[in-house]
Every structure is written in structure tokens, then in C-alpha cells.
Design an enzyme around this catalytic site. Structure first.
Site, mmCIF file in Angstrom:
data_model
loop_
_atom_site.group_PDB
_atom_site.id
_atom_site.type_symbol
_atom_site.label_atom_id
_atom_site.label_comp_id
_atom_site.label_asym_id
_atom_site.label_seq_id
_atom_site.Cartn_x
_atom_site.Cartn_y
_atom_site.Cartn_z
ATOM 1 N N THR A 185 7.979 3.945 7.586
ATOM 2 C CA THR A 185 7.323 3.035 6.641
ATOM 3 C C THR A 185 8.286 1.893 6.372
ATOM 4 O O THR A 185 9.489 2.096 6.293
ATOM 5 C CB THR A 185 7.015 3.704 5.293
ATOM 6 O OG1 THR A 185 8.240 4.149 4.731
ATOM 7 C CG2 THR A 185 6.057 4.832 5.435
ATOM 8 N N TRP A 444 -1.694 -4.456 -18.389
ATOM 9 C CA TRP A 444 -1.564 -4.722 -16.961
ATOM 10 C C TRP A 444 -2.620 -5.712 -16.482
ATOM 11 O O TRP A 444 -3.789 -5.619 -16.845
ATOM 12 C CB TRP A 444 -1.708 -3.433 -16.157
ATOM 13 C CG TRP A 444 -0.503 -2.545 -16.221
ATOM 14 C CD1 TRP A 444 0.683 -2.832 -16.833
ATOM 15 C CD2 TRP A 444 -0.362 -1.238 -15.674
ATOM 16 N NE1 TRP A 444 1.551 -1.788 -16.696
ATOM 17 C CE2 TRP A 444 0.942 -0.792 -15.983
ATOM 18 C CE3 TRP A 444 -1.197 -0.401 -14.940
ATOM 19 C CZ2 TRP A 444 1.420 0.453 -15.590
ATOM 20 C CZ3 TRP A 444 -0.723 0.846 -14.542
ATOM 21 C CH2 TRP A 444 0.578 1.262 -14.867
HETATM 22 P P1 AMP Z 1 1.256 1.074 5.228
HETATM 23 O O1 AMP Z 1 1.875 2.404 5.058
HETATM 24 O O2 AMP Z 1 2.149 0.069 5.846
HETATM 25 O O3 AMP Z 1 -0.066 1.162 5.887
HETATM 26 O O4 AMP Z 1 0.982 0.483 3.773
HETATM 27 C C1 AMP Z 1 0.264 1.198 2.823
HETATM 28 C C2 AMP Z 1 -0.027 0.315 1.635
HETATM 29 O O5 AMP Z 1 -0.869 -0.763 1.993
HETATM 30 C C3 AMP Z 1 -0.762 1.026 0.523
HETATM 31 O O6 AMP Z 1 0.081 1.807 -0.271
HETATM 32 C C4 AMP Z 1 -1.368 -0.155 -0.229
HETATM 33 O O7 AMP Z 1 -0.438 -0.753 -1.105
HETATM 34 C C5 AMP Z 1 -1.681 -1.139 0.883
HETATM 35 N N1 AMP Z 1 -3.104 -1.040 1.252
HETATM 36 C C6 AMP Z 1 -3.646 -0.367 2.273
HETATM 37 N N2 AMP Z 1 -4.976 -0.550 2.311
HETATM 38 C C7 AMP Z 1 -5.298 -1.354 1.275
HETATM 39 C C8 AMP Z 1 -6.514 -1.911 0.757
HETATM 40 N N3 AMP Z 1 -7.676 -1.691 1.343
HETATM 41 N N4 AMP Z 1 -6.428 -2.687 -0.346
HETATM 42 C C9 AMP Z 1 -5.252 -2.933 -0.947
HETATM 43 N N5 AMP Z 1 -4.080 -2.454 -0.504
HETATM 44 C C10 AMP Z 1 -4.086 -1.674 0.593
#
Ligand code: AMP
Length: 541
Positions: A185, A444
């Protein structure tokens, strides 16, 4: 009393075995790195994966080793996943968009032994190979005619390796709880952390992701996963697709609007999935060329919030059903998907869009709740914001080598780091990353919702909202905008467009215009960078 069912381990090789046996004729179409369109099918992919598995063993890969890939979505990348996992090794997908120092850290931390890479990424690895003492060799995923001159040591040609083997190979037996995949990540602070998938978690996620209210892949579908295999498991489609026996269309390196449109059209794609940036490029292309999407039924959008204008464009202008999804690398990655519940089809268009702009409902295998700062569960009323907590069989229990310490609470809940609301029907809406939350007068404010409204203005290409210091309210929102090409909207213009679309006290105190907003390697807005950039910013009084 024990159940009297067979002990049939949930291992990912069973997925490609099934696809080859019962859907052997179903196609995989790839826009190759070399350029031309390539066609194959599950029977051939199965055979070539076994040939590659034999070759990997000859290169010294043994059960439990970590083998990395740095590749686009192609038939070869698909084969490498099954071959690596099929010899009992762990397939570590590397994101080529990471900085060199991060890649060096990740490759060494994961103890990658061999790297299979597309020719596109040769320069990236040439530049860092001296810092990768554990890497014993490289396989360039091309044929002899396209092998570049390279300084990479111990370099092999993929097609020659595959061509030299018979495919007479039985998958190496593994336990379903053995590691099968790995993906780091890209946290905005600290070192990246390794998420390690098991055979079991990947199979369970593939099955759950195939439910009709989730991605719902069927054998008659033609699926285009634009979402890269190097980020968040391509949303499970490399497992869900062959489980269902659907045609997979792999976009290779070309993700621009015209190239994606061409594949959607010529391959009659019915389902596709990607982050919003990809869909902005496609929508711009459609608008410019006047093209339509007659074959496409469903587009899954996630990774960051889907702007309402994008949702409406797909649904109204192109009659494509949008499934807004939320997930994370740690969730394999899908957590929620926005399919309607009974009765919602009869709502008005605007009411339906109000639901679809939310990130959707938890799919089976994902437990979910929101809590306050003390860990107390908050009501599911669609209003209370809280820390989004999840639990399930395809959700990380810890990171590789214990990085980041204990990540589950006493009851096994994983804190996603997102802040969200949950409503009575289970629809979740992300309001922020916890660390990006704006606190104004103790309350918030959701930056994501403000951004979503701002990008609805035709003169706005991208928007980000951050909290900046305010002497009375502690923090107030500052809206940062990248204007659309050829547009120069004024602050007053944008603010009056937003009036009435969000709560009055959420209205940004100021608007700043910039040429570019910084992004992470996975395409997310880097709010930490923006906060640094706008440190000491004085809001108008
Ligand atoms: P990753 O592990 O790089 O896929 O990132 C995950 C993060 O992306 C999540 O914890 C969210 O903060 C963000 N994320 C993923 N999907 C969405 C969505 N549909 N809307 C808003 N944020 C999202």
C-alpha cells in the site's frame, strides 16, 4: 458433529483449471505492449501458464519464494500470476508509478527473487538494479524480436522460456492458507506496507465479487479490466473473470480515451472497471467524437469518489449502469458496491443518483460499522460520520513482517482510515480519509462532498479541498481548482454554482487556482502535499 463434505482447498489454480476445462474456447484479447491486438483463450492460457511454471522452477523458483511482476494488463501478465502461484510462490505486483526509492525499499523488503517485467519498464529497473542484491534475474515479457538491448543482469526472454517447455506439469500442492499474492500500500506517510493475500482469500474474494449485486461477471460477459493488475489485485477480475468464464479484454499500456473506446466498441465489452480519471478521458473522447456505447451495460468505478457529473453522464447520456465501488488493497480489494435494493428502480432519476453517488453496500464477506473516536458504534442514520471499520475473510489481519504493528482491534476490526456515514439500508458514503478531515468549530466537514460538487462546474477539471487555519473556527475549507482546458472560471462563478448544493457552513472560504494537483502513484490526491503547499494560507476575513 463434523460436516461430511469433501476437503477441497480454495486454491487459485482451481480457477484457471475450471476456466480451461469448461470455458476453454472463451477469448482473452490483449492490446500488446508491442502494439498489435493479440487473441488467445483459456485453454491456451492454461497450457502456457503451466509451461511458464516449469520454466520458473528451472530458474530456481521454489515454493514460498516471492516473484515480482511489473507489467500492464496483458495475457502474459495473466499467465505469470497463475504460473507463479501455481509453483507455490508468491506473486508480488509492483506499481511502476512509484518513486525509485520506494521500489527499491519494496523489492528488498519483500525479498523478491525474480522479476518478470514488460519492456516498457526496463529503464526503471536498470536504474535501480545495483540496489537490489536479492534479485537473481529478470524475465522480459516479450518475444526475441522485441527484446531490447539492456544492462539488466541475468535477463531472459519470456517467449523463449515458455516455448522451451512441454506444459506437462502438475500445480505444486499448497494449503489454501498459504500466501499467493502480495501488494504494497502506498501510504502517504511512512514506508509502504505489504499486504499478503492467501489462496483462500483470493478465491473467496473472487466468488463474492461475482455475486450479481457486486460485479456480477457471467460467462456471456465481455469484461475490460482497465484497473491495473499492479494495483489492488485488478479488483479481483483476474480471478472472477475465469471463474465465470467470461471474455477478458486487456488494455495493455494504452489507457487513453480513444484506445479504451476502441476496445469497448470492437470487442463488444459489456462490463468494465476503472478509477474516475480513466472515465473522464473516455467521456471527453465520446463527447468530442459523438460516439456512443451500445454494448456497455455496466461500469464499475472506484478508487476515489465518483463525481456526480460523471455518474449522470454515464447513466443519462450513454444509458450505462454505474456501480460505484469502494475498496482498499487491504480488502483484496472490494468492500462495497452500489447496487440498488428492491423498490429503488421506481425512484426519480435524481433520487437514484443521490443513492449512486454513495459508495454502496457491503458485499457478502465484508462486515462493516462506523465508530466514534472512543470506538463506540455510531448509528446507521446516513448522517453520523465515523471511522469505517471492517472485518472479513479477505481482509488483512496484519502487514508483511509485522510492519505497522497490530492492525486489528480486540474484536478483530480493521480500521480503514476512512471516515464515512452508513444509512439504514447499508449504503456507505466516504466523507474523507481520517487524516484529511476538516474540523470546523468542532464539527466535521466532508472534503469529498465539496470536491464532488465543484467538479460539476464545466470550467473545473479537478478539485481538492483542504482545511486551512482559521482564528475562530480552527479550520475552514479552501477549495483548490485546476481549470478545465481553455476555461478560466472565477472564484465567484464557482462559489455561486455550488450554492444550495452543499450545507451553507460547508461552503469554502476561498478558492485557489493551480495548474496541477499532486497525486500519489495510485492516482489519489496528495492532500499532505497540498497542505504543505498552502501552509500559512490566509483566508479572506
Ligand atoms: P488503495 O488501497 O490504494 O486502493 O486505496 C484505498 C483508499 O482509496 C480507500 O481507503 C479510500 O480512501 C479510497 N477510495 C477507494 N474507493 C473510493 C471511493 N469509491 N470513494 C472514495 N474513496 C475511495
Amino acid at each position: 458433529m463434523n460436516g461430511l463434505m469433501q476437503d477441497w482447498p480454495l486454491v487459485v489454480t482451481s480457477v484457471i483449471d475450471h476456466a480451461a476445462q469448461w470455458h476453454g474456447e472463451r477469448e482473452m484479447v490483449t492490446r500488446t505492449v508491442e502494439g498489435p491486438i493479440h487473441r488467445t483463450n483459456y485453454a491456451e492460457l492454461h497450457l502456457r501458464s503451466r509451461k511458464l511454471a516449469q520454466a520458473l522452477q528451472k530458474l530456481g523458483v521454489a515454493k514460498g519464494d516471492v516473484v515480482a511482476t511489473m507489467a500492464w494488463n496483458t495475457h502474459r501478465h495473466f499467465e505469470t500470476w497463475y504460473a507463479i502461484m501455481g509453483v507455490g510462490a508468491v506473486c508480488h505486483t509492483l506499481n511502476p508509478r512509484l518513486f525509485a526509492e520506494q521500489l527499491v525499499y519494496i523489492i528488498n523488503h519483500a525479498e523478491d527473487k525474480l522479476l518478470l517485467i514488460d519492456t516498457t519498464f526496463v529503464p526503471i529497473l536498470e536504474a535501480i538494479q545495483d540496489q537490489l542484491p536479492g534479485v537473481k534475474g529478470y524475465v522480459l515479457m516479450t518475444d526475441r524480436a522485441h527484446m531490447p538491448d539492456t544492462k539488466l543482469a541475468n535477463c531472459h526472454c519470456y517467449e523463449e522460456l515458455v516455448g522451451a517447455e512441454s506444459g506437462d506439469f502438475a500445480w505444486v500442492p499448497v494449503d489454501e492458507t498459504d500466501a499467493s499474492g502480495m501488494c504494497y500500500t502506498s501510504g502517504t506517510t511512512g514506508n509502504p506496507k505489504g499486504v499478503v493475500y492467501s489462496h483462500r482469500s483470493n478465491v473467496i474474494h473472487g466468488l463474492a465479487g461475482n455475486a450479481p449485486d457486486a460485479i456480477g461477471a457471467r460467462s456471456v460477459d465481455n469484461i475490460l479490466p482497465v484497473v491495473p493488475m499492479f494495483h489492488a489485485n485488478a479488483w479481483g477480475l483476474v480471478f472472477a473473470g475465469p471463474m465465470a468464464g467470461c471474455k477478458l479484454v486487456m488494455p495493455g499500456p494504452k489507457l487513453d480515451g480513444a484506445s479504451i473506446y476502441e476496445l469497448l466498441d470492437t470487442e463488444k465489452v459489456s462490463v468494465t472497471a476503472a478509477v474516475p480519471t480513466v472515465w473522464s478521458m473516455l467521456l471527453q473522447h465520446l463527447e468530442k467524437t459523438g460516439s456512443k456505447l451500445p454494448h456497455l451495460k455496466r461500469v464499475v468505478i472506484g478508487g476515489s469518489a465518483v463525481p456526480r457529473v460523471m455518474l449522470e453522464a454515464f447513466e443519462r447520456d450513454y444509458e450505462v449502469d454505474v456501480a460505484h465501488a469502494w475498496g482498499m488493497t487491504e480488502l483484496s480489494p472490494i468492500g462495497t458496491l452500489g447496487s440498488f435494493k428492491s423498490g429503488m428502480e421506481d425512484l426519480t432519476f435524481d433520487e437514484r443518483m443521490d443513492i449512486k453517488v454513495k459508495q454502496g453496500r457491503p458485499m457478502y464477506t465484508v462486515e462493516m460499522k462506523i465508530t466514534d473516536d472512543d470506538g463506540k458504534e455510531l448509528p446507521r442514520d446516513g448522517k453520523a460520520f465515523g471511522h469505517l471499520m471492517v472485518r472479513g475473510p479477505a481482509i488483512a489481519a496484519s502487514y508483511l513482517k509485522g510492519e505497522g504493528g497490530t492492525v486489528l482491534d480486540d474484536e478483530g476490526w480493521f480500521d480503514t482510515g476512512d471516515v464515512a456515514t452508513l444509512d439504514e439500508l447499508g449504503f456507505m458514503q466516504i466523507t474523507d480519509r481520517a487524516k484529511d478531515v476538516i474540523k470546523s468549530g468542532g464539527e466535521w466537514i466532508s472534503s469529498i462532498e465539496i470536491e464532488n460538487v465543484a467538479v460539476g462546474h464545466p470550467g473545473v477539471a479537478e478539485a481538492a479541498v483542504i482545511g486551512v487555519y482559521h482564528p475562530k473556527w480552527d479550520e475552514r475549507p479552501l477549495l483548490i481548482i485546476v481549470p478545465a482546458e481553455g476555461a478560466s472560471p472565477s472564484k465567484e462563478d464557482v462559489l455561486s454554482f455550488m450554492k444550495g448544493k452543499i450545507a451553507k457552513w460547508w461552503m469554502p472560504d476561498d478558492v485557489a487556482f493551480v495548474d496541477e494537483i499532486p497525486h500519489t502513484a495510485t492516482g489519489k490526491i496528495q492532500k499532505l502535499e497540498l497542505r504543505k503547499q498552502f501552509e500559512g494560507y490566509e483566508l479572506p476575513s
